[in-house]
Design an enzyme around this catalytic site. Structure first.
Site, PDB file in Angstrom:
ATOM      1  N   SER A  59       0.804  -1.227   0.000  1.00  0.00           N
ATOM      2  CA  SER A  59       0.000   0.000   0.000  1.00  0.00           C
ATOM      3  C   SER A  59       0.835   1.274   0.000  1.00  0.00           C
ATOM      4  O   SER A  59       0.335   2.343  -0.362  1.00  0.00           O
ATOM      5  CB  SER A  59      -0.941   0.017   1.209  1.00  0.00           C
ATOM      6  OG  SER A  59      -0.199  -0.024   2.418  1.00  0.00           O
ATOM      7  N   ASP A  89      -2.792   8.797   7.465  1.00  0.00           N
ATOM      8  CA  ASP A  89      -3.759   7.910   8.107  1.00  0.00           C
ATOM      9  C   ASP A  89      -3.021   7.049   9.137  1.00  0.00           C
ATOM     10  O   ASP A  89      -1.832   7.301   9.396  1.00  0.00           O
ATOM     11  CB  ASP A  89      -4.528   7.085   7.058  1.00  0.00           C
ATOM     12  CG  ASP A  89      -3.685   6.036   6.346  1.00  0.00           C
ATOM     13  OD1 ASP A  89      -2.526   5.802   6.749  1.00  0.00           O
ATOM     14  OD2 ASP A  89      -4.183   5.436   5.370  1.00  0.00           O
ATOM     15  N   HIS A 101       0.064   5.346   6.913  1.00  0.00           N
ATOM     16  CA  HIS A 101       0.761   5.865   5.738  1.00  0.00           C
ATOM     17  C   HIS A 101       1.167   7.329   5.885  1.00  0.00           C
ATOM     18  O   HIS A 101       0.394   8.136   6.400  1.00  0.00           O
ATOM     19  CB  HIS A 101      -0.131   5.709   4.502  1.00  0.00           C
ATOM     20  CG  HIS A 101      -0.573   4.297   4.277  1.00  0.00           C
ATOM     21  ND1 HIS A 101      -1.788   3.826   4.721  1.00  0.00           N
ATOM     22  CD2 HIS A 101       0.058   3.256   3.687  1.00  0.00           C
ATOM     23  CE1 HIS A 101      -1.893   2.539   4.397  1.00  0.00           C
ATOM     24  NE2 HIS A 101      -0.791   2.168   3.776  1.00  0.00           N
TER      25      HIS A 101
END
Length: 371
Positions: free
Chosen positions: A42, A332, A335
């Site tokens: 991600s 977040d 990240h």
């Protein structure tokens, strides 16, 4: 006049033939800029998971709130992610997700992003996300990509495009967060003591990197894992006073040195600096340890989230959302923000050997421009 006619006709014929040849040459798409390929999780996924039935998605507000389009694209960021910013630095267009229907024709020559949120080195990492593109499948897609490009520009040019390309691979974090430490007494933690698990991960990573080399990659940026125990999600679960989670930090401190050793061994065996180690731990730790020095108000609280440190659950439209994302190191619970990503890529470009070993990206670009 009659004597010149044959010469004129001959000249016209030569011109017409040259024009036909020239038209045929320019009709074949040419790879102008250096291609860029991205593999991993991600941290570098730019939208592949949008096309999959999975919970590991970033396709809704407020993701992408600060992107050029001001909408969610599948990047786990408020704006651009690391591959986007690297593309900027090397003067290339951003790579499209491999699963995007827009990735076709001449756009293939820019490269492709094969990354998928939730994956790891191991195929059993991220099983809770169900339908994600595991690293073995990413490499299979890379083979398929090369076949598609061969059909477009010919096999020899396709091979050259891949060999001259820049490659980024980011793996490892999820093998701890979403596997070994996912639940107490996880299957892998019962199978391996942590030091043995790290040795196993490195042995599996070796196979992946050798496979990548065999597929033609010759300049590969390999990121280590960042300070996993210091992200807001882990602080929310394990920290009382803002200290980093000890177990995850121990895992990172075992993993990164062994990854460095692996890359050195592979380069020695190959006889060339194919694999470049990007020390993500130090890159992150700079602003995690001293956020104010980098213009952040905090590196502990996520901009988007809820609960302690805004580290509980996902970033959703119902989450707390900070008004100025540039002041937060983390977007977040897991990240970095776009601004933090830019600081990281600056280290990719000009960082000392502490950050980029054996050389930084600017040096790579300078060396490769001479060959």
């Amino acid at each position: 006049m009659d004597e010149k006619n044959p010469r004129i006709v001959s000249s016209i014929m030569i011109f017409v033939c040259m024009l036909i040849i020239w038209c045929n040459i320019i009709a074949v798409p040419q790879a102008e800029a250096r291609a860029f390929f991205v593999f991993g999780d991600s941290l570098v996924d730019n939208g592949n998971n949008n096309y999959l039935a999975t919970t590991a998605r970033a396709d809704s507000y407020p993701y992408g709130i600060d992107s050029p389009a001001h909408r969610a694209s599948g990047r786990f960021s408020n704006g651009l992610n690391i591959p986007d910013i690297i593309s900027e630095k090397i003067g290339s267009e951003p790579t499209l997700p491999y699963l995007s229907p827009e990735l076709d024709g001449e756009r293939l020559l820019v490269g492709a992003n094969f990354a998928s949120a939730g994956i790891g080195i191991l195929n059993d990492t991220g099983i809770q996300f169900i339908n994600i593109i595991r690293i073995t499948a990413q490499l299979q897609y890379f083979r398929q990509y090369q076949q598609r490009v061969s059909a477009l520009i010919g096999e020899e040019q396709a091979q050259n495009l891949v060999k001259q390309a820049l490659v980024l691979i980011t793996l490892g974090g999820n093998d701890f967060v979403n596997n070994y430490y996912l639940v107490p007494f996880s299957a892998r933690s019962r199978q391996f003591a942590l030091p043995d698990y790290v040795v196993f991960l490195i042995s599996e990573y070796r196979k992946i990197l050798v496979n990548l080399y065999e597929l033609g990659a010759r300049r590969v940026l390999v990121t280590g894992t960042g300070p996993l125990g210091c992200v807001p999600a882990e602080l929310a679960m394990h920290s009382r006073n803002g200290e980093c989670a000890v177990d995850l930090q121990r895992a990172v401190n075992l993993f990164n040195p062994q990854l460095t050793q692996l890359l050195t061994q592979l380069n020695t065996e190959i006889g060339s600096d194919v694999f470049i180690y990007a020390n993500a731990f130090e890159m992150h730790l700079d602003f995690v340890g001293n956020p104010e020095a980098y213009g952040f108000v905090t590196s502990k609280i996520a901009c988007c989230g809820q609960g302690a440190y805004n580290g509980i659950g996902l970033c959703t439209p119902a989450s707390n959302l900070c008004p100025n994302r540039d002041l937060y190191a983390f977007w977040d619970p897991f990240h970095p923000s776009e601004r933090a990503n830019r600081l990281i890529v600056d280290k990719f470009m000009i960082g000392s050997i502490e950050y980029m070993n054996p050389m930084n990206l600017s040096t790579i670009l300078a060396l490769d421009s001479r060959t």
